[in-house]
Design an enzyme around this catalytic site. Structure first.
Site, PDB file in Angstrom:
ATOM      1  N   CYS A   9       0.846  -1.213   0.000  1.00 54.00           N
ATOM      2  CA  CYS A   9       0.000   0.000   0.000  1.00 54.00           C
ATOM      3  C   CYS A   9       0.871   1.249   0.000  1.00 54.00           C
ATOM      4  O   CYS A   9       0.684   2.156  -0.816  1.00 54.00           O
ATOM      5  CB  CYS A   9      -0.898   0.032   1.232  1.00 54.00           C
ATOM      6  N   ASP A  13      36.134  18.604  17.213  1.00 51.67           N
ATOM      7  CA  ASP A  13      36.671  19.964  17.303  1.00 51.67           C
ATOM      8  C   ASP A  13      37.155  20.161  18.745  1.00 51.67           C
ATOM      9  O   ASP A  13      36.584  19.595  19.676  1.00 51.67           O
ATOM     10  CB  ASP A  13      35.568  20.962  16.964  1.00 51.67           C
ATOM     11  N   ASP A  33      30.782  22.649  17.447  1.00 53.89           N
ATOM     12  CA  ASP A  33      29.751  23.520  18.026  1.00 53.89           C
ATOM     13  C   ASP A  33      29.738  24.921  17.446  1.00 53.89           C
ATOM     14  O   ASP A  33      28.825  25.690  17.725  1.00 53.89           O
ATOM     15  CB  ASP A  33      29.956  23.626  19.546  1.00 53.89           C
ATOM     16  N   ASP A  60      32.481  25.322  12.189  1.00 50.63           N
ATOM     17  CA  ASP A  60      32.426  23.860  12.059  1.00 50.63           C
ATOM     18  C   ASP A  60      31.356  23.415  11.068  1.00 50.63           C
ATOM     19  O   ASP A  60      31.338  22.250  10.658  1.00 50.63           O
ATOM     20  CB  ASP A  60      32.119  23.210  13.427  1.00 50.63           C
TER      21      ASP A  60
END
Length: 737
Positions: A17, A425, A624, A628
């Protein structure tokens, strides 16, 4: 203009379906991409608004025989009501079907024992019981089978309608034309058709109930919301439903109350429990100018804030949307199931026809031929195949949300389990991102406390991060810091301050040399501090060197533990930073990282990630900051620290809301566990059909048993997915698993 909308679809019963609806939508002019999820019963469609309208998409789905409406037009309460109505409707239908089927089952069991009970074995009595089951309770299967065949496709309903109709009409033929057999009974298979329908309804009922449980993560998130808000309008305080708060409203929050929406404090101070968002157990101090987030809890003071984000723009609403989008998305592995389901039904019908012909022409036993071909049709229903992936993804992403891990889609959940390299990082990810005073080394007659007092006063007006770190440290120790009599910033070198008739220089070696201040024999101390990744600042009073103050961006408390956990899981860990190699190596040594990428310019971070990918590694990038974002987008999986910038979070595939690196291995473990569940589900769904069809074709399965097995295969897949709820992602286990 490209736009993405979600359509709620009702009436889909199996993978065939959802595949049919997806195929129809994908082929429409102007549709860029369509994704239909059987479990959530939603279609996410990306389309060009200049070429096709939402109403046209909805109409196309309705022409296939399914209900369709735009999700924005459905309130959560309405959706809940609809689900409860469906469960209630199925329950009532199931009970009626079971009651009508019971005498037919009893008749069959007694017939096997050659015991004739006149009323039970009366052919007309059985016909009266079986007919409403077949055409009233079973009407849903005929309706959906009709729509499927009209659109030149086949689905589970086609199989059920064909199988049960064959058993029913063959029995009807025998009622009127077959002579009474030995023992006074005719060959009737009404019980097979009736019980197949009853068992499929039972499976559907259990499936709908179980599917409701898979969305509990959303319910929990929505349960965090405040129900009312106290706003000030025209100088009067009034309590209103939180949905009615508007941007710019002034909201009052008292101790112990939930904050209704996102905003900025304009009056008062408080401590706020943000555990629901960050996982941080300690309350966060808030003052005027600080932002507060809806659904967090005010612990102590009363404050006023201005509403800045309301409704669907709040952080909590964005989290809910992210989880919903993830639960509605597909993992690449699901394409296998979709492709199989698309061609599976026609093949099964073919096998059923061949089974009938072989049995009939080899034995001339019409009974045996019909029973075997009906069993093939019934056991082959691909329900379990369609539920295998989406149910596991729903539970997996929900479990992630509970643990502060927001996964944007099923494809990211699938990729995450393959990760074998993680790039971290340094600043703000491994470290706190905020410099702190680490050492105060006195070189003269002053005590440590006096050095810090004078240094704090000297740096009070400084805007440099290192100066701010010294001032903040002094403030924590002494409380109020007095102003310097005179202050002057010396760009790139330090500061000059006059305090209590003392001339104080605080800054770099270069500043000291310029002022002809004797550095004595401190070079070895400075080298040691720099080797430890610290920035050494020299303090001279009245041209005499008195102290060295070292400042560093310190490592987060849990970074070392998280990195050790990743290494234990067999994952290579890299640290990337723009810092000089000496500082980078020092931080890396503290947390146990041996692969260091230092002195990397922000614009080159993505290139370094690309290099690792070119070596065949499946790379996760964790960061963060705004710089980045390109690297997060380049990596196979981008993980953003939730306490970071909006840009980084937007570019990432997974958001770690707590800012705790321990959630990285946790996310990978969750991904691995979810993928294991998907593979188990697909294995059993495929195996069930591969084994079941030959058994049915060779006449070893009664259609009734086949119906029961088919129904419970779907329930077993959903139950296996739900077992993910018991998964403890903090249980580290052993090795790579």
């Amino acid at each position: 203009m490209l736009r993405k909308d979600t359509i709620k679809i009702a009436g889909m019963s199996c993978a065939a379906c959802s595949a049919k609806v997806e195929k129809k939508l994908s082929k429409m002019t102007g549709v860029n991409k369509a994704n239909v999820n059987l479990t959530t019963e939603k279609a996410t469609v990306e389309f060009d608004t200049n070429k096709v309208k939402v109403s046209e998409l909805i109409k196309a789905v309705q022409l296939l025989g399914y209900g369709a409406e735009k999700v924005e037009e459905i309130t959560r309460d309405h959706e809940k009501d609809q689900r409860e109505k469906e469960i209630s409707r199925l329950r009532i239908t199931l009970v009626i079907s079971a009651v009508l089927s019971s005498p037919l089952i009893a008749a069959m069991l007694l017939a096997l024992l050659q015991i004739d009970v006149p009323y039970l074995h009366n052919a007309y009595f059985q016909l009266i019981l079986a007919t409403p089951i077949q055409f009233v309770i079973g009407f849903r299967f005929y309706k959906h089978a009709f729509y499927a065949l009209r659109s030149r496709s086949a689905n589970m309903d086609v199989l059920i309608a064909m199988g049960t109709s064959a058993a029913y009409f063959f029995s009807v033929y025998n009622v009127f034309y077959q002579t009474v057999q030995i023992g006074g009974m005719k060959d009737l298979y009404f019980e097979a058709a009736a019980v197949i329908i009853t068992l499929i309804l039972l499976g559907k009922y259990l499936e709908v109930v179980a599917k409701g449980k898979t969305s509990e993560a959303i319910k929990k998130l929505l349960g965090l919301q405040a129900k009312t808000a106290r706003v000030v309008r025209n100088g009067i305080e009034e309590d209103i439903p939180f949905e009615e708060v508007q941007t710019g409203d002034i909201v009052i929050v008292r101790p112990g109350e939930k904050i209704p929406v996102d905003g900025k404090i304009i009056q008062g101070v408080s401590s706020i429990d943000e555990a629901m968002l960050t996982g941080e157990s300690l309350p966060v101090e808030k003052k005027p100018g600080d932002f507060v987030i809806g659904a967090t809890i005010n612990k102590v003071g009363t404050f006023k804030f201005e509403a800045t984000k309301v409704g669907k723009d709040t952080v909590l609403s964005q989290i809910v949307k992210m989880v919903e989008d993830a639960q509605g998305s597909k993992a690449p592995i699901q394409k296998i199931a979709d492709q199989v389901s698309g061609i599976f039904v026609p093949i099964v019908v073919g096998i059923a026809v061949i089974t009938f012909l072989i049995w009939y022409f080899t034995t001339w036993d019409l009974n045996k031929a019909i029973v075997s071909s009906v069993a093939v049709l019934v056991i082959a229903c691909p329900c379990a195949l369609g539920l295998a992936t989406p149910t596991a993804i729903m539970v997996g992403t929900g479990k992630g949300a509970e643990n502060g891990i927001l996964i944007k889609g099923g494809e990211h959940l699938e990729t995450a389990y393959k990760i074998n390299a993680v790039v971290l990082d340094k600043t703000g990810t491994i470290t706190k991102g905020q410099p702190e005073v680490t050492d105060i080394i006195t070189l003269g007659s002053l005590k440590r406390k006096e050095v810090l007092r004078l240094a704090s006063i000297s740096e009070k007006s400084s805007e440099h991060p290192l100066g701010v770190a010294i001032y903040e440290n002094g403030k924590r120790e002494f409380g109020t810091i007095m102003d310097a009599d005179n202050f002057e910033a010396i760009p790139g070198k330090g500061v000059l301050a006059t305090i209590e008739d003392k001339t104080i220089y605080l800054g770099t070696r270069k500043l000291m040399k310029e002022k002809e201040i004797d550095l004595g024999l401190i070079e070895a101390i400075l080298t040691r501090l720099e080797d430890e990744g610290k920035t050494a600042m020299l303090m001279a009073i009245n041209n005499t060197l008195e102290a060295i103050i070292a400042v560093a961006d310190t490592v987060k408390e849990n970074s070392k533990e998280a990195i050790a956990d990743l290494i234990r899981m067999g994952i290579e860990v890299y640290m990337i930073t723009g810092d000089n190699k000496r500082t980078a190596l020092s931080i890396a040594k503290q947390v146990g990282i041996t692969n260091v990428l230092a002195e990397v310019l922000p614009e080159n971070k993505a290139l370094e990630v690309e290099k690792l990918k070119s070596q065949g590694k499946i790379v996760a990038m964790v960061g963060d900051g705004i710089n980045d974002a390109p690297a997060l987008a380049t990596a196979n999986i981008g993980m953003a620290i939730g306490t970071g910038t909006d840009v980084a979070i937007e570019a990432a595939d997974i958001t770690l809301m707590r800012g705790d690196l321990r959630t990285i291995p946790l996310a990978i473990r969750l991904s691995r566990k979810t993928m294991n569940k998907i593979k188990q589900n697909l294995f059993w769904a495929f195996l069930y059909n591969i084994i079941g069809i030959p058994f049915a074709a060779f006449g070893f399965l009664n259609p009734m048993i086949a119906g029961g097995a088919m129904a419970f295969s779907s329930v077993s897949v959903v139950t296996n997915s739900l077992s993910l709820k018991r998964f403890n992602p903090n249980n580290k286990g052993k090795g790579k698993g």
